[in-house]
Structures are given as structure tokens and as C-alpha cells.
Scaffold this motif. Structure first.
Motif, PDB file in Angstrom:
ATOM      1  N   GLN A   1       0.827  -1.206   0.000  1.00 30.52           N
ATOM      2  CA  GLN A   1       0.000   0.000   0.000  1.00 30.52           C
ATOM      3  C   GLN A   1       0.861   1.256   0.000  1.00 30.52           C
ATOM      4  O   GLN A   1       0.567   2.213  -0.729  1.00 30.52           O
ATOM      5  CB  GLN A   1      -0.943   0.007   1.209  1.00 30.52           C
ATOM      6  CG  GLN A   1      -2.066  -1.004   1.094  1.00 30.52           C
ATOM      7  CD  GLN A   1      -2.848  -1.129   2.382  1.00 30.52           C
ATOM      8  OE1 GLN A   1      -2.287  -1.457   3.424  1.00 30.52           O
ATOM      9  NE2 GLN A   1      -4.133  -0.862   2.315  1.00 30.52           N
TER      10      GLN A   1
ATOM     11  N   GLN B   1       2.143   1.716  -3.411  1.00 32.19           N
ATOM     12  CA  GLN B   1       1.092   2.186  -4.313  1.00 32.19           C
ATOM     13  C   GLN B   1       0.860   3.687  -4.139  1.00 32.19           C
ATOM     14  O   GLN B   1       0.699   4.406  -5.122  1.00 32.19           O
ATOM     15  CB  GLN B   1      -0.210   1.421  -4.069  1.00 32.19           C
ATOM     16  CG  GLN B   1      -0.160  -0.008  -4.563  1.00 32.19           C
ATOM     17  CD  GLN B   1      -1.397  -0.802  -4.165  1.00 32.19           C
ATOM     18  OE1 GLN B   1      -2.002  -0.560  -3.124  1.00 32.19           O
ATOM     19  NE2 GLN B   1      -1.767  -1.754  -4.999  1.00 32.19           N
ATOM     20  N   HIS B   2       0.848   4.150  -2.898  1.00 29.31           N
ATOM     21  CA  HIS B   2       0.680   5.582  -2.652  1.00 29.31           C
ATOM     22  C   HIS B   2       1.877   6.351  -3.200  1.00 29.31           C
ATOM     23  O   HIS B   2       1.712   7.441  -3.749  1.00 29.31           O
ATOM     24  CB  HIS B   2       0.488   5.867  -1.164  1.00 29.31           C
ATOM     25  CG  HIS B   2      -0.854   5.433  -0.653  1.00 29.31           C
ATOM     26  ND1 HIS B   2      -2.044   5.966  -1.104  1.00 29.31           N
ATOM     27  CD2 HIS B   2      -1.194   4.506   0.270  1.00 29.31           C
ATOM     28  CE1 HIS B   2      -3.053   5.396  -0.478  1.00 29.31           C
ATOM     29  NE2 HIS B   2      -2.562   4.494   0.357  1.00 29.31           N
TER      30      HIS B   2
ATOM     31  N   ALA C   1       2.853  10.204  -3.722  1.00 30.42           N
ATOM     32  CA  ALA C   1       3.310  10.576  -2.385  1.00 30.42           C
ATOM     33  C   ALA C   1       4.827  10.449  -2.322  1.00 30.42           C
ATOM     34  O   ALA C   1       5.372   9.406  -2.652  1.00 30.42           O
ATOM     35  CB  ALA C   1       2.652   9.689  -1.330  1.00 30.42           C
TER      36      ALA C   1
ATOM     37  N   GLN D   1       3.112  12.837   3.312  1.00 26.53           N
ATOM     38  CA  GLN D   1       2.140  12.601   2.240  1.00 26.53           C
ATOM     39  C   GLN D   1       1.564  11.198   2.330  1.00 26.53           C
ATOM     40  O   GLN D   1       0.391  10.991   2.059  1.00 26.53           O
ATOM     41  CB  GLN D   1       2.793  12.856   0.878  1.00 26.53           C
ATOM     42  CG  GLN D   1       3.106  14.320   0.659  1.00 26.53           C
ATOM     43  CD  GLN D   1       4.015  14.566  -0.520  1.00 26.53           C
ATOM     44  OE1 GLN D   1       4.612  13.646  -1.077  1.00 26.53           O
ATOM     45  NE2 GLN D   1       4.145  15.823  -0.906  1.00 26.53           N
ATOM     46  N   ILE D   2       2.385  10.232   2.723  1.00 25.90           N
ATOM     47  CA  ILE D   2       1.877   8.875   2.962  1.00 25.90           C
ATOM     48  C   ILE D   2       0.862   8.914   4.096  1.00 25.90           C
ATOM     49  O   ILE D   2      -0.212   8.312   4.015  1.00 25.90           O
ATOM     50  CB  ILE D   2       3.032   7.897   3.286  1.00 25.90           C
ATOM     51  CG1 ILE D   2       3.951   7.704   2.072  1.00 25.90           C
ATOM     52  CG2 ILE D   2       2.495   6.558   3.786  1.00 25.90           C
ATOM     53  CD1 ILE D   2       3.343   6.984   0.894  1.00 25.90           C
TER      54      ILE D   2
ATOM     55  N   ALA E   1      -2.402  10.155   2.991  1.00 21.06           N
ATOM     56  CA  ALA E   1      -3.100   9.216   2.119  1.00 21.06           C
ATOM     57  C   ALA E   1      -3.701   8.034   2.878  1.00 21.06           C
ATOM     58  O   ALA E   1      -4.769   7.543   2.515  1.00 21.06           O
ATOM     59  CB  ALA E   1      -2.145   8.706   1.037  1.00 21.06           C
ATOM     60  N   CYS E   2      -3.023   7.569   3.960  1.00 20.62           N
ATOM     61  CA  CYS E   2      -3.490   6.322   4.591  1.00 20.62           C
ATOM     62  C   CYS E   2      -3.303   6.251   6.107  1.00 20.62           C
ATOM     63  O   CYS E   2      -3.527   5.195   6.686  1.00 20.62           O
ATOM     64  CB  CYS E   2      -2.817   5.122   3.942  1.00 20.62           C
ATOM     65  SG  CYS E   2      -1.025   5.064   4.198  1.00 20.62           S
TER      66      CYS E   2
ATOM     67  N   LEU F   1      -2.214  13.204  -6.180  1.00 16.61           N
ATOM     68  CA  LEU F   1      -2.561  11.998  -5.437  1.00 16.61           C
ATOM     69  C   LEU F   1      -3.894  11.483  -5.930  1.00 16.61           C
ATOM     70  O   LEU F   1      -4.820  12.245  -6.160  1.00 16.61           O
ATOM     71  CB  LEU F   1      -2.655  12.274  -3.931  1.00 16.61           C
ATOM     72  CG  LEU F   1      -1.353  12.641  -3.247  1.00 16.61           C
ATOM     73  CD1 LEU F   1      -1.611  12.984  -1.783  1.00 16.61           C
ATOM     74  CD2 LEU F   1      -0.351  11.505  -3.326  1.00 16.61           C
TER      75      LEU F   1
ATOM     76  N   LEU G   1      -6.626   4.868  -4.313  1.00  9.64           N
ATOM     77  CA  LEU G   1      -6.177   3.537  -4.699  1.00  9.64           C
ATOM     78  C   LEU G   1      -7.269   2.538  -4.369  1.00  9.64           C
ATOM     79  O   LEU G   1      -7.516   2.251  -3.202  1.00  9.64           O
ATOM     80  CB  LEU G   1      -4.898   3.159  -3.952  1.00  9.64           C
ATOM     81  CG  LEU G   1      -3.692   4.049  -4.210  1.00  9.64           C
ATOM     82  CD1 LEU G   1      -2.541   3.654  -3.314  1.00  9.64           C
ATOM     83  CD2 LEU G   1      -3.280   3.973  -5.661  1.00  9.64           C
TER      84      LEU G   1
END
Length: 87
Positions: free
Chosen positions: A16, A19-20, A25, A30-31, A34-35, A70, A73
Motif C-alpha cells: 500500500q 502504491q501511494h 506521495a 504525504q503517505i 493518504a493512509c 494523489l 487507490l
């Protein structure tokens, strides 16, 4: 398939994070946006930095081209849906 978890707090896998990163990212922050990886205990931040490396930042290139940096996903959303809800 073996899942290698990077962030135990939120169940985020190495796949994951990659993928980001592929979606743009370039930094642990930034990661995290995103998650959520790296936003609880913080023990995974160094691993996230290692995964991201010091290479070129595709996000910056996308921004310079006027494209979204971004993207969502679908695989990450599917994996998150498989996890049991927290009590």
C-alpha cells in the motif's frame, strides 16, 4: 500471499505504501495524509522513508504538468474493507 505490514497501528502494508508512492506521495507526511501510516506511534516512519528512498518525486512532476498529484487507490480501499472494525 504474504502481507508485510509497515504500520501495525493502521494495518498498512508495504504494498500500500508503494502504491501511494507510485500515485505521487513523496514524503512520510504525504503517505500519512493518504493512509494514516505513521500518525499514531510513529515507529514506522523510518521504514516509510526507506521505502520512499531519495529518488525523483513523481508528485512534483505531476503538479508541474497540472495533473492531480494523489489519486485514490481502489486496492487499498478493498484491503481496508476486509479489516474488522475497531471497537
Amino acid at each position: 500471499m504474504t502481507r508485510v505490514y509497515v504500520c501495525s497501528c493502521f494495518g498498512i502494508t508495504e504494498k500500500q505504501v508503494k502504491q501511494h508512492a507510485d500515485a505521487g506521495a513523496c514524503t512520510p507526511r504525504q503517505i500519512a495524509s493518504a493512509c494514516k501510516a505513521g500518525t499514531d506511534c510513529g515507529s514506522c516512519v523510518r521504514r516509510i522513508q526507506a521505502i520512499l528512498g531519495r529518488g525523483a518525486c513523481p508528485r512534483r512532476e505531476l503538479l508541474e504538468q497540472g495533473e492531480p498529484a494523489l489519486t485514490a487507490l481502489p486496492e487499498a480501499e478493498e484491503e481496508a474493507a476486509e479489516l474488522p472494525e475497531a471497537a
